[in-house]
Motif scaffolding. Sequence first.
Motif, PDB file in Angstrom:
ATOM      1  N   GLU A  96      -6.905  -7.983   7.278  1.00 40.92           N
ATOM      2  CA  GLU A  96      -7.525  -6.922   8.356  1.00 40.92           C
ATOM      3  C   GLU A  96      -8.451  -6.683   9.463  1.00 40.92           C
ATOM      4  O   GLU A  96      -9.248  -8.117   9.488  1.00 40.92           O
ATOM      5  CB  GLU A  96      -7.812  -5.531   7.574  1.00 40.92           C
ATOM      6  N   ASP A  97      -7.813  -6.729  10.733  1.00 44.15           N
ATOM      7  CA  ASP A  97      -8.517  -7.377  12.379  1.00 44.15           C
ATOM      8  C   ASP A  97      -7.869  -6.165  13.074  1.00 44.15           C
ATOM      9  O   ASP A  97      -6.769  -5.110  12.190  1.00 44.15           O
ATOM     10  CB  ASP A  97      -8.041  -8.548  12.796  1.00 44.15           C
ATOM     11  N   LYS A  98      -8.307  -5.997  14.158  1.00 44.48           N
ATOM     12  CA  LYS A  98      -7.942  -4.706  15.161  1.00 44.48           C
ATOM     13  C   LYS A  98      -6.192  -4.842  15.803  1.00 44.48           C
ATOM     14  O   LYS A  98      -6.259  -3.464  15.880  1.00 44.48           O
ATOM     15  CB  LYS A  98      -8.757  -4.553  16.154  1.00 44.48           C
ATOM     16  N   ASP A  99      -6.019  -5.394  15.500  1.00 43.53           N
ATOM     17  CA  ASP A  99      -4.685  -5.771  15.518  1.00 43.53           C
ATOM     18  C   ASP A  99      -3.936  -6.042  14.466  1.00 43.53           C
ATOM     19  O   ASP A  99      -2.000  -5.035  14.662  1.00 43.53           O
ATOM     20  CB  ASP A  99      -4.411  -7.284  16.549  1.00 43.53           C
ATOM     21  N   LEU A 100      -3.679  -6.081  12.853  1.00 51.38           N
ATOM     22  CA  LEU A 100      -2.681  -6.004  12.284  1.00 51.38           C
ATOM     23  C   LEU A 100      -3.130  -5.886  10.835  1.00 51.38           C
ATOM     24  O   LEU A 100      -4.149  -6.049  10.210  1.00 51.38           O
ATOM     25  CB  LEU A 100      -1.648  -7.584  12.766  1.00 51.38           C
ATOM     26  N   ILE A 101      -2.196  -5.895  10.088  1.00 52.76           N
ATOM     27  CA  ILE A 101      -2.970  -5.594   8.408  1.00 52.76           C
ATOM     28  C   ILE A 101      -1.561  -6.645   8.473  1.00 52.76           C
ATOM     29  O   ILE A 101      -0.642  -6.244   8.159  1.00 52.76           O
ATOM     30  CB  ILE A 101      -2.830  -4.459   8.092  1.00 52.76           C
ATOM     31  N   ILE A 102      -2.114  -7.642   6.769  1.00 56.54           N
ATOM     32  CA  ILE A 102      -1.132  -8.330   6.421  1.00 56.54           C
ATOM     33  C   ILE A 102      -1.185  -7.671   4.822  1.00 56.54           C
ATOM     34  O   ILE A 102      -2.216  -7.519   4.259  1.00 56.54           O
ATOM     35  CB  ILE A 102      -1.868  -9.718   6.512  1.00 56.54           C
ATOM     36  N   VAL A 103      -0.117  -7.211   4.126  1.00 56.12           N
ATOM     37  CA  VAL A 103      -0.690  -6.774   2.549  1.00 56.12           C
ATOM     38  C   VAL A 103       0.131  -7.172   1.785  1.00 56.12           C
ATOM     39  O   VAL A 103       1.178  -7.627   1.982  1.00 56.12           O
ATOM     40  CB  VAL A 103      -0.165  -4.997   2.829  1.00 56.12           C
ATOM     41  N   ASN A 104       0.231  -7.126   0.284  1.00 51.74           N
ATOM     42  CA  ASN A 104       0.551  -7.886  -0.860  1.00 51.74           C
ATOM     43  C   ASN A 104       1.115  -6.670  -1.354  1.00 51.74           C
ATOM     44  O   ASN A 104       0.443  -5.764  -2.160  1.00 51.74           O
ATOM     45  CB  ASN A 104      -0.030  -8.295  -1.529  1.00 51.74           C
ATOM     46  N   LYS A 105       2.761  -6.715  -1.286  1.00 52.92           N
ATOM     47  CA  LYS A 105       2.765  -5.171  -2.458  1.00 52.92           C
ATOM     48  C   LYS A 105       3.594  -5.472  -3.567  1.00 52.92           C
ATOM     49  O   LYS A 105       4.609  -6.927  -3.568  1.00 52.92           O
ATOM     50  CB  LYS A 105       3.746  -4.679  -1.084  1.00 52.92           C
ATOM     51  N   ASN A 106       3.786  -3.961  -4.365  1.00 55.37           N
ATOM     52  CA  ASN A 106       4.184  -4.676  -6.188  1.00 55.37           C
ATOM     53  C   ASN A 106       5.729  -4.586  -5.347  1.00 55.37           C
ATOM     54  O   ASN A 106       6.553  -4.142  -4.756  1.00 55.37           O
ATOM     55  CB  ASN A 106       3.849  -3.808  -6.756  1.00 55.37           C
ATOM     56  N   ALA A 107       7.063  -5.317  -6.227  1.00 54.52           N
ATOM     57  CA  ALA A 107       8.186  -4.581  -6.402  1.00 54.52           C
ATOM     58  C   ALA A 107       8.576  -3.609  -7.125  1.00 54.52           C
ATOM     59  O   ALA A 107       7.352  -2.802  -7.620  1.00 54.52           O
ATOM     60  CB  ALA A 107       8.688  -5.554  -8.329  1.00 54.52           C
ATOM     61  N   GLY A 108       9.308  -2.999  -6.480  1.00 51.92           N
ATOM     62  CA  GLY A 108      10.084  -0.961  -6.702  1.00 51.92           C
ATOM     63  C   GLY A 108       9.455  -0.560  -5.209  1.00 51.92           C
ATOM     64  O   GLY A 108       9.640   0.487  -5.471  1.00 51.92           O
ATOM     65  N   LEU A 109       8.276  -1.326  -4.935  1.00 48.92           N
ATOM     66  CA  LEU A 109       7.996  -0.207  -3.307  1.00 48.92           C
ATOM     67  C   LEU A 109       9.298  -0.057  -2.226  1.00 48.92           C
ATOM     68  O   LEU A 109       9.147  -1.152  -2.069  1.00 48.92           O
ATOM     69  CB  LEU A 109       6.510  -0.251  -3.139  1.00 48.92           C
ATOM     70  N   LEU A 110       9.524   0.750  -1.734  1.00 51.67           N
ATOM     71  CA  LEU A 110       9.920   1.052  -0.470  1.00 51.67           C
ATOM     72  C   LEU A 110       8.875   0.956   0.534  1.00 51.67           C
ATOM     73  O   LEU A 110       8.218   1.012   0.427  1.00 51.67           O
ATOM     74  CB  LEU A 110      10.774   1.552  -0.623  1.00 51.67           C
ATOM     75  N   THR A 111       9.428  -0.348   1.668  1.00 47.92           N
ATOM     76  CA  THR A 111       9.094  -0.207   2.620  1.00 47.92           C
ATOM     77  C   THR A 111       8.835   0.498   3.411  1.00 47.92           C
ATOM     78  O   THR A 111       7.194   1.371   3.967  1.00 47.92           O
ATOM     79  CB  THR A 111       9.621  -1.268   3.195  1.00 47.92           C
ATOM     80  N   MET A 112       9.678   1.706   3.715  1.00 51.44           N
ATOM     81  CA  MET A 112       9.278   2.792   4.802  1.00 51.44           C
ATOM     82  C   MET A 112      10.580   3.981   3.503  1.00 51.44           C
ATOM     83  O   MET A 112      11.703   4.001   3.227  1.00 51.44           O
ATOM     84  CB  MET A 112       9.637   3.306   5.936  1.00 51.44           C
ATOM     85  N   ALA A 113      10.525   5.161   3.978  1.00 55.08           N
ATOM     86  CA  ALA A 113      11.419   6.217   3.352  1.00 55.08           C
ATOM     87  C   ALA A 113      12.586   6.101   4.453  1.00 55.08           C
ATOM     88  O   ALA A 113      13.046   5.756   5.238  1.00 55.08           O
ATOM     89  CB  ALA A 113      10.379   7.793   3.714  1.00 55.08           C
ATOM     90  N   THR A 114      13.474   6.535   3.877  1.00 59.50           N
ATOM     91  CA  THR A 114      15.005   7.246   3.723  1.00 59.50           C
ATOM     92  C   THR A 114      15.154   8.808   3.656  1.00 59.50           C
ATOM     93  O   THR A 114      14.181   9.102   3.553  1.00 59.50           O
ATOM     94  CB  THR A 114      16.280   6.087   3.385  1.00 59.50           C
ATOM     95  N   GLU A 115      16.620   9.243   3.586  1.00 59.02           N
ATOM     96  CA  GLU A 115      16.732   9.770   3.731  1.00 59.02           C
ATOM     97  C   GLU A 115      17.427  10.607   2.309  1.00 59.02           C
ATOM     98  O   GLU A 115      17.155  11.855   1.814  1.00 59.02           O
ATOM     99  CB  GLU A 115      18.666  10.614   4.946  1.00 59.02           C
ATOM    100  N   LYS A 116      17.385   9.189   1.172  1.00 60.63           N
ATOM    101  CA  LYS A 116      17.475   9.703   0.157  1.00 60.63           C
ATOM    102  C   LYS A 116      16.439   9.989  -0.953  1.00 60.63           C
ATOM    103  O   LYS A 116      15.915   9.820  -1.745  1.00 60.63           O
ATOM    104  CB  LYS A 116      18.757   8.517  -0.266  1.00 60.63           C
ATOM    105  N   GLU A 117      15.152   8.756  -0.114  1.00 62.08           N
ATOM    106  CA  GLU A 117      14.075   8.457  -1.278  1.00 62.08           C
ATOM    107  C   GLU A 117      12.999   8.978   0.503  1.00 62.08           C
ATOM    108  O   GLU A 117      12.286   8.035   1.110  1.00 62.08           O
ATOM    109  CB  GLU A 117      14.341   7.099  -1.375  1.00 62.08           C
ATOM    110  N   LYS A 118      12.181   9.465  -0.657  1.00 60.39           N
ATOM    111  CA  LYS A 118      11.207  10.727  -0.055  1.00 60.39           C
ATOM    112  C   LYS A 118       9.579   9.421  -0.766  1.00 60.39           C
ATOM    113  O   LYS A 118       8.319  10.115  -0.151  1.00 60.39           O
ATOM    114  CB  LYS A 118      11.170  11.635   0.665  1.00 60.39           C
TER     115      LYS A 118
END
Length: 303
Positions: A95-117
């Motif tokens: 993490e710095d003042k401009d960006l964040i790098i993450v390591n995500k687990n399987a099964g997690l959406l990047t962002m919500a959809t109409e069907k998935e909140k």
Amino acid sequence: MRKNYSGGNASHSKKPQTQSFEVKEPEELMKFLIASLPHKNRNNIKTLLKKKQVRVDGKSITQFNHLLKPGQKVSLDTAPAPIAKQMRGISIVHEDKDLIIVNKNAGLLTMATEKEKRATVYSILSNYVKEENREAKIFIVHRLDRETSGLMMFAKSEEMQELLQESWKHTISERTYLAVIEGKLEQPEGTISSYLFESSVFKVHSTQDPEKGRHAITHYSTAKSNEEYSLLKVNLETGRKNQIRVHLQDLKHPVIGDKKYGSKSNPIGRLGLHAWVLAFEHPVTGKKMRFETSVPGSFLKLF
């Protein structure tokens, strides 16, 4: 493999104890910590960094190759930072003042959809940045499929998001995925090139007709194989939706656990795809940055 952090509120009744060390000469943080903490190995120290227990001059640092300067003070908290305990399904790699790098687990959406909140990488990180500044926001630079694990990049401003997306091809020097596929390839390495298009039922198809889709190029090489499965290193020259999954289906060796694109086996209970390496030139500082995660243990157990 990285562990999830359990939820729950951290206790504030007792302040964590702290060890402090003074930097005598220029050195990378990892080397300094290995020398200063002889009772801890490299993996122990990576865990301390991931849980935001290491601070340089009072600022939390998570990157192991952070360069230290003489006179700086490195502090080590014996307990994880409260916010680190609240991160569920992701870990912050940088993490710095401009960006964040993450390591995500399987099964997690990047962002919500109409069907998935439900909770998503985006919502978890939004809550995280608002801990320090209620007005803070994050912006998606690229996405991973829900069942794909690994490295993702987010911007801390709309300007940075646009800058990264516009310069993506020139900024990114390496995007390597690990894919476990069914069977063994006749050619252990090669390149797949086709044109991809999405149908009305949101399934991506591959064609050699340039009029029907967007050009996609995938390079692959075999790292491990046996009679049932192969572990591939996959490099993307283009970043189309479901590109790796569709191209490996083209080879008649689909990714394990990928029923949508022809897989008939699911030996690890998830999609066998992991965003392993992300390397790029920082668009503001110009610094070359490279991040590599651990190979998922479930992948290795198959070999």
